[in-house]
Design a protein around this motif. Structure first.
Motif, PDB file in Angstrom:
ATOM      1  N   GLY A 223       0.441 -19.435 -27.179  1.00 61.20           N
ATOM      2  CA  GLY A 223       0.640 -20.783 -27.695  1.00 61.20           C
ATOM      3  C   GLY A 223      -0.538 -21.280 -28.507  1.00 61.20           C
ATOM      4  N   LEU A 224      -1.748 -20.872 -28.147  1.00 63.19           N
ATOM      5  CA  LEU A 224      -2.931 -21.265 -28.905  1.00 63.19           C
ATOM      6  C   LEU A 224      -2.866 -20.716 -30.328  1.00 63.19           C
ATOM      7  N   LEU A 225      -2.333 -19.505 -30.473  1.00 64.94           N
ATOM      8  CA  LEU A 225      -2.189 -18.908 -31.804  1.00 64.94           C
ATOM      9  C   LEU A 225      -1.075 -19.588 -32.592  1.00 64.94           C
ATOM     10  N   LEU A 226       0.067 -19.783 -31.941  1.00 64.53           N
ATOM     11  CA  LEU A 226       1.221 -20.348 -32.636  1.00 64.53           C
ATOM     12  C   LEU A 226       1.006 -21.817 -33.000  1.00 64.53           C
ATOM     13  N   ALA A 227       0.274 -22.539 -32.156  1.00 64.64           N
ATOM     14  CA  ALA A 227       0.042 -23.961 -32.420  1.00 64.64           C
ATOM     15  C   ALA A 227      -0.762 -24.166 -33.692  1.00 64.64           C
ATOM     16  N   ALA A 228      -1.564 -23.171 -34.055  1.00 62.47           N
ATOM     17  CA  ALA A 228      -2.406 -23.285 -35.250  1.00 62.47           C
ATOM     18  C   ALA A 228      -1.641 -22.995 -36.532  1.00 62.47           C
ATOM     19  N   ASP A 229      -0.384 -22.562 -36.402  1.00 65.19           N
ATOM     20  CA  ASP A 229       0.427 -22.245 -37.574  1.00 65.19           C
ATOM     21  C   ASP A 229       1.338 -23.433 -37.885  1.00 65.19           C
ATOM     22  N   PRO A 230       1.082 -24.178 -38.964  1.00 64.59           N
ATOM     23  CA  PRO A 230       1.882 -25.367 -39.269  1.00 64.59           C
ATOM     24  C   PRO A 230       3.327 -25.042 -39.633  1.00 64.59           C
ATOM     25  N   ASP A 231       3.588 -23.784 -40.011  1.00 60.09           N
ATOM     26  CA  ASP A 231       4.955 -23.390 -40.365  1.00 60.09           C
ATOM     27  C   ASP A 231       5.797 -23.029 -39.147  1.00 60.09           C
ATOM     28  N   CYS A 232       5.172 -22.939 -37.987  1.00 57.96           N
ATOM     29  CA  CYS A 232       5.902 -22.583 -36.763  1.00 57.96           C
ATOM     30  C   CYS A 232       6.600 -23.824 -36.217  1.00 57.96           C
ATOM     31  N   THR A 233       7.940 -23.827 -36.278  1.00 57.57           N
ATOM     32  CA  THR A 233       8.705 -24.980 -35.776  1.00 57.57           C
ATOM     33  C   THR A 233       9.610 -24.629 -34.605  1.00 57.57           C
ATOM     34  N   ALA A 234       9.712 -23.317 -34.272  1.00 58.67           N
ATOM     35  CA  ALA A 234      10.590 -22.917 -33.176  1.00 58.67           C
ATOM     36  C   ALA A 234      10.088 -21.609 -32.579  1.00 58.67           C
ATOM     37  N   VAL A 235      10.140 -21.517 -31.234  1.00 63.56           N
ATOM     38  CA  VAL A 235       9.703 -20.302 -30.537  1.00 63.56           C
ATOM     39  C   VAL A 235      10.727 -19.946 -29.470  1.00 63.56           C
ATOM     40  N   PHE A 236      11.119 -18.675 -29.471  1.00 60.52           N
ATOM     41  CA  PHE A 236      11.943 -18.132 -28.388  1.00 60.52           C
ATOM     42  C   PHE A 236      11.036 -17.306 -27.493  1.00 60.52           C
ATOM     43  N   ALA A 237      10.825 -17.779 -26.251  1.00 63.69           N
ATOM     44  CA  ALA A 237       9.995 -17.065 -25.280  1.00 63.69           C
ATOM     45  C   ALA A 237      10.883 -16.184 -24.411  1.00 63.69           C
ATOM     46  N   ALA A 238      10.423 -14.963 -24.126  1.00 65.50           N
ATOM     47  CA  ALA A 238      11.241 -13.994 -23.403  1.00 65.50           C
ATOM     48  C   ALA A 238      11.426 -14.329 -21.929  1.00 65.50           C
ATOM     49  N   ASN A 239      10.664 -15.291 -21.409  1.00 66.48           N
ATOM     50  CA  ASN A 239      10.958 -15.797 -20.061  1.00 66.48           C
ATOM     51  C   ASN A 239      10.410 -17.209 -19.908  1.00 66.48           C
ATOM     52  N   ASP A 240      10.820 -17.875 -18.844  1.00 66.32           N
ATOM     53  CA  ASP A 240      10.461 -19.282 -18.657  1.00 66.32           C
ATOM     54  C   ASP A 240       8.985 -19.471 -18.330  1.00 66.32           C
ATOM     55  N   GLN A 241       8.390 -18.523 -17.608  1.00 65.50           N
ATOM     56  CA  GLN A 241       6.978 -18.667 -17.265  1.00 65.50           C
ATOM     57  C   GLN A 241       6.107 -18.675 -18.521  1.00 65.50           C
ATOM     58  N   MET A 242       6.385 -17.785 -19.464  1.00 64.47           N
ATOM     59  CA  MET A 242       5.621 -17.793 -20.706  1.00 64.47           C
ATOM     60  C   MET A 242       5.912 -19.057 -21.513  1.00 64.47           C
ATOM     61  N   ALA A 243       7.158 -19.551 -21.430  1.00 69.04           N
ATOM     62  CA  ALA A 243       7.488 -20.809 -22.117  1.00 69.04           C
ATOM     63  C   ALA A 243       6.658 -21.957 -21.554  1.00 69.04           C
ATOM     64  N   LEU A 244       6.407 -21.935 -20.254  1.00 72.46           N
ATOM     65  CA  LEU A 244       5.577 -22.970 -19.638  1.00 72.46           C
ATOM     66  C   LEU A 244       4.162 -22.952 -20.229  1.00 72.46           C
ATOM     67  N   GLY A 245       3.617 -21.754 -20.415  1.00 72.50           N
ATOM     68  CA  GLY A 245       2.300 -21.653 -21.035  1.00 72.50           C
ATOM     69  C   GLY A 245       2.296 -22.161 -22.468  1.00 72.50           C
ATOM     70  N   LEU A 246       3.396 -21.910 -23.198  1.00 70.11           N
ATOM     71  CA  LEU A 246       3.516 -22.436 -24.551  1.00 70.11           C
ATOM     72  C   LEU A 246       3.449 -23.959 -24.557  1.00 70.11           C
ATOM     73  N   LEU A 247       4.204 -24.574 -23.655  1.00 72.70           N
ATOM     74  CA  LEU A 247       4.253 -26.034 -23.605  1.00 72.70           C
ATOM     75  C   LEU A 247       2.861 -26.625 -23.387  1.00 72.70           C
ATOM     76  N   ARG A 248       2.076 -25.987 -22.524  1.00 75.96           N
ATOM     77  CA  ARG A 248       0.710 -26.483 -22.271  1.00 75.96           C
ATOM     78  C   ARG A 248      -0.139 -26.376 -23.531  1.00 75.96           C
ATOM     79  N   ALA A 249      -0.080 -25.212 -24.199  1.00 78.34           N
ATOM     80  CA  ALA A 249      -0.896 -25.011 -25.391  1.00 78.34           C
ATOM     81  C   ALA A 249      -0.500 -25.982 -26.502  1.00 78.34           C
ATOM     82  N   PHE A 250       0.788 -26.184 -26.700  1.00 77.74           N
ATOM     83  CA  PHE A 250       1.243 -27.101 -27.745  1.00 77.74           C
ATOM     84  C   PHE A 250       0.809 -28.531 -27.445  1.00 77.74           C
TER      85      PHE A 250
END
Length: 329
Positions: A223-250
């Motif tokens: 999520g730290l990497l993806l948050a720095a990309d202004p063109d990133c508007t959608a992410v499909f995470a392969a499981n819910d636990q990793m999605a939770l980490g994305l939410l924190r980073a965003f």
């Protein structure tokens, strides 16, 4: 048994029929035998009964890790399904997924006397020509693509991922980034392949994947990497636990979900509805997977035939508040 027969005033054969749950015993006699068993503290010798009947009423389960949600919930479902059929479970973890480790697990389970074995094998191992399971043991495999060699039961990984990515495409996102699971995971590969296929079919750019290890921590790092990309508007995470980490980073980077960026997970864990925001995700029916695994191995045991082929359990998309149209829409 002779002591119980004398106390109850019946034959040893009648005591045997009562202890085995056989029909044909008058209820009054049955209750008298049960009362005598209780008074004498009699317990049938399960080992002797198993040797005589040729079955142990026990299923072995081999798996490589209990750290992933999928494995834990599948094992739980197998345990409940086996109990309903009157079977116990013997769990055999394998520390390292190698041919030696797998054969060692089968050998140990054989010494512990099981009637059949369910293998929860999420890595690409059974596909290898060097891996072979003992032919005389009835086997069902969960979470693998070894259907040409064994009976396999699995969630429809591809369909679930397709539903997730298509949902984001339909919302109007130009493309969808993918936080993938480990490279050696069968489920992760199926989800990645479906993600790529949906984008290609929709004529969208297929961006590089970001690799995780199923943990929330790996999702946070991604999520730290993806948050720095202004063109990133959608992410499909392969499981819910990793999605939770994305939410924190965003959140830490001021990327609002779903106003600035949408997130979809996979699994539909019990906590998914309590994420902030509640997570859109793909629901897996682990209970059905476990039930079908038990049914499959018991059918093989009863018919004394090895089965081949793959049974896929359907998935469904659960839409919550973590997805929306991209900011430009």
């Amino acid at each position: 048994m002779a002591d119980v027969a004398r106390l109850a005033g019946v034959s040893s054969q009648t005591v045997s029929r009562v202890s085995n749950g056989s029909t044909g015993v008058v209820e009054e006699t049955r209750q008298r035998v049960l009362a005598a068993m209780k008074e004498l503290g009699y317990r049938p010798n399960s080992a002797a009964r198993a040797l005589k009947a040729g079955e142990f009423r026990t299923l072995g389960v081999i798996l490589f890790t209990l750290s992933t949600t999928g494995n834990v919930r599948t094992l739980e479902a197998i345990t409940h399904a086996a109990a309903r059929e009157g079977y116990a479970i013997t769990l055999m973890p394998v520390a390292v997924p190698t041919q030696t480790g797998v054969h060692g697990a089968f050998t140990r389970l054989g010494e512990l006397a099981v009637d059949g074995i369910i293998v929860i094998m999420e890595v690409h191992l059974l596909d290898a020509a060097t891996i072979s399971l003992p032919p005389h043991i009835q086997v069902v495999v969960a979470d693998s693509d070894a259907g040409q060699r064994y009976s396999v039961v699995d969630t429809d990984q591809s369909e679930g991922a397709r539903l997730a990515v298509q949902h984001l495409v339909d919302l109007g996102h130009d493309t969808v980034r993918h936080l993938a699971g480990p490279a050696d995971s069968f489920a992760a590969q199926r989800r990645t392949d479906a993600w790529r296929a949906v984008l290609e079919d929709a004529g969208r750019t297929v961006p590089p994947i970001v690799r995780g290890d199923w943990s929330a921590e790996s999702g946070y790092r991604a999520g730290l990497l993806l948050a720095a990309d202004p063109d990133c508007t959608a992410v499909f995470a392969a499981n819910d636990q990793m999605a939770l980490g994305l939410l924190r980073a965003f959140h830490e980077h001021g990327r609002r979900v779903p106003q600035d960026i949408s997130v979809v997970g996979f699994d539909d864990i019990a906590e998914a509805r309590d994420f902030i925001p509640p997570l859109t995700t793909v629901h897996q029916d682990f209970a059905d997977v476990g039930r079908r695994c038990v049914e499959g191995v018991l059918q093989q045991i009863r018919n004394q035939t090895a089965e081949q082929g793959t049974t896929l359990v359907p998935t469904r998309l659960v839409v919550r508040e973590s997805t929306a149209a991209p900011p430009s829409c």
